[in-house]
Scaffold this motif. Structure first.
Motif, short mmCIF file in Angstrom:
data_model
loop_
_atom_site.label_atom_id
_atom_site.label_comp_id
_atom_site.label_asym_id
_atom_site.label_seq_id
_atom_site.Cartn_x
_atom_site.Cartn_y
_atom_site.Cartn_z
N ILE A 1 -11.28 10.71 10.47
CA ILE A 1 -11.81 10.87 11.66
C ILE A 1 -13.41 11.33 11.13
O ILE A 1 -14.33 10.82 11.76
N ASN A 2 -13.63 12.33 10.43
CA ASN A 2 -14.83 12.90 10.15
C ASN A 2 -15.79 11.71 9.39
O ASN A 2 -16.97 11.88 9.23
N LEU B 1 -16.52 8.78 10.34
CA LEU B 1 -16.88 7.76 11.34
C LEU B 1 -18.53 8.26 11.44
O LEU B 1 -19.33 7.37 11.82
N TYR C 1 -20.99 5.26 10.90
CA TYR C 1 -22.18 4.93 12.05
C TYR C 1 -23.29 4.73 11.49
O TYR C 1 -24.41 4.15 11.64
N ASN D 1 -25.02 1.99 19.40
CA ASN D 1 -24.12 3.21 20.17
C ASN D 1 -22.68 3.55 19.15
O ASN D 1 -21.88 2.86 18.55
N ASP D 2 -22.54 5.11 19.08
CA ASP D 2 -21.32 5.35 18.09
C ASP D 2 -19.93 4.96 19.01
O ASP D 2 -19.03 5.01 18.32
N LEU D 3 -20.08 4.76 20.19
CA LEU D 3 -18.90 4.42 20.84
C LEU D 3 -18.48 3.05 20.39
O LEU D 3 -17.02 2.66 20.50
N GLU D 4 -19.17 2.34 19.93
CA GLU D 4 -18.79 1.01 19.23
C GLU D 4 -17.88 1.18 18.05
O GLU D 4 -17.30 -0.01 17.59
N ILE D 5 -17.65 2.32 17.45
CA ILE D 5 -16.81 2.49 16.30
C ILE D 5 -15.63 3.60 16.71
O ILE D 5 -14.84 3.92 15.84
N LYS D 6 -15.65 3.71 18.16
CA LYS D 6 -14.28 4.68 18.44
C LYS D 6 -12.97 4.15 17.96
O LYS D 6 -12.34 5.22 17.95
N ASP D 7 -12.75 2.91 17.93
CA ASP D 7 -11.41 2.42 17.49
C ASP D 7 -11.38 1.87 16.20
O ASP D 7 -10.38 1.38 15.94
N GLN E 1 -8.24 3.11 14.13
CA GLN E 1 -7.06 2.34 14.47
C GLN E 1 -7.04 1.01 13.95
O GLN E 1 -5.77 0.55 13.48
#
Length: 206
Positions: free
Chosen positions: A17-18, A20, A24, A43-49, A52
């Motif tokens: 997770i770190n 990411l 980004y 936007n860093d939310l674009e790589i939230k998944d 997974q």
């Protein structure tokens, strides 16, 4: 699970997770993504998944993803991937040419059953230090041991001399010229040739 690979200076391991934050940083940089190919993240939310997706694709056997870590500093500096052409990745790699990617005259240049594509990227601060040459070497040793061959590498422009140099150092050969469709639309074929903006698909076999 992605196998852990080691070199004198590097550890290549599965994504955490770190990582990411570094991913980004790479994928939100205009200059990097022009070389790497693909959309620039805003936007860093674009790589939230992202994690997974990476783990799911490894379970499905269609990709490998290694985070590149400096052994002594334990610092994330980039990543390197293998993507199977016996999957959606063939379609995404050549989606810009539409249905022509299924034409017999085009398909004959690629092994869609056994072929894989390799790509990679580093954070800006870690370029030109020999890191990616070492990382690619480790992955090619893995491919040799696992009989993963052939590999293809797409380079959008031959002006990306650092990537071309790494590939040729490791025995990749020129396979098929290509033109980035965005550059073609922007500049036209004549100017692309004049500016040496032609790309190349490279090929490596065991």
């Amino acid at each position: 699970m992605t196998p852990k690979l080691s070199t004198e200076k590097l550890i290549l391991r599965e994504i955490k997770i770190n990582d990411l934050f570094g991913i980004y940083e790479i994928m939100s940089d205009d200059e990097t993504m022009k070389l790497f190919g693909g959309p620039v993240l805003t936007n860093d939310l674009e790589i939230k998944d992202f994690i997974q997706i990476v783990k799911s694709e490894r379970e499905d056997g269609i990709s490998y993803f290694w985070s590149i870590i400096l052994r002594e500093e334990k610092e994330f500096v980039g990543f390197i991937r293998l993507k199977s052409y016996n999957s959606k990745y063939y379609d995404s790699a050549f989606s810009s040419i539409g249905t022509h990617r299924f034409d017999n005259e085009f398909v004959k240049y690629f092994d869609r059953t056994n072929g894989w594509e390799i790509d990679y990227a580093l954070t800006k601060s870690q370029r030109n230090k020999g890191i990616m040459r070492e990382a690619v070497g480790a992955v090619l040793e893995f491919c040799t041991s696992e009989n993963i061959s052939p590999l293809y590498a797409r380079v959008n422009s031959m002006t990306n001399s650092a990537t071309v140099k790494i590939l040729r150092y490791h025995g990749f050969e020129d396979h098929l010229p290509q033109v980035d469709p965005i550059l073609l639309k922007t500049y036209g074929a004549k100017k692309i040739i004049e500016k040496n903006e032609m790309g190349m698909i490279f090929k490596w076999i065991i």
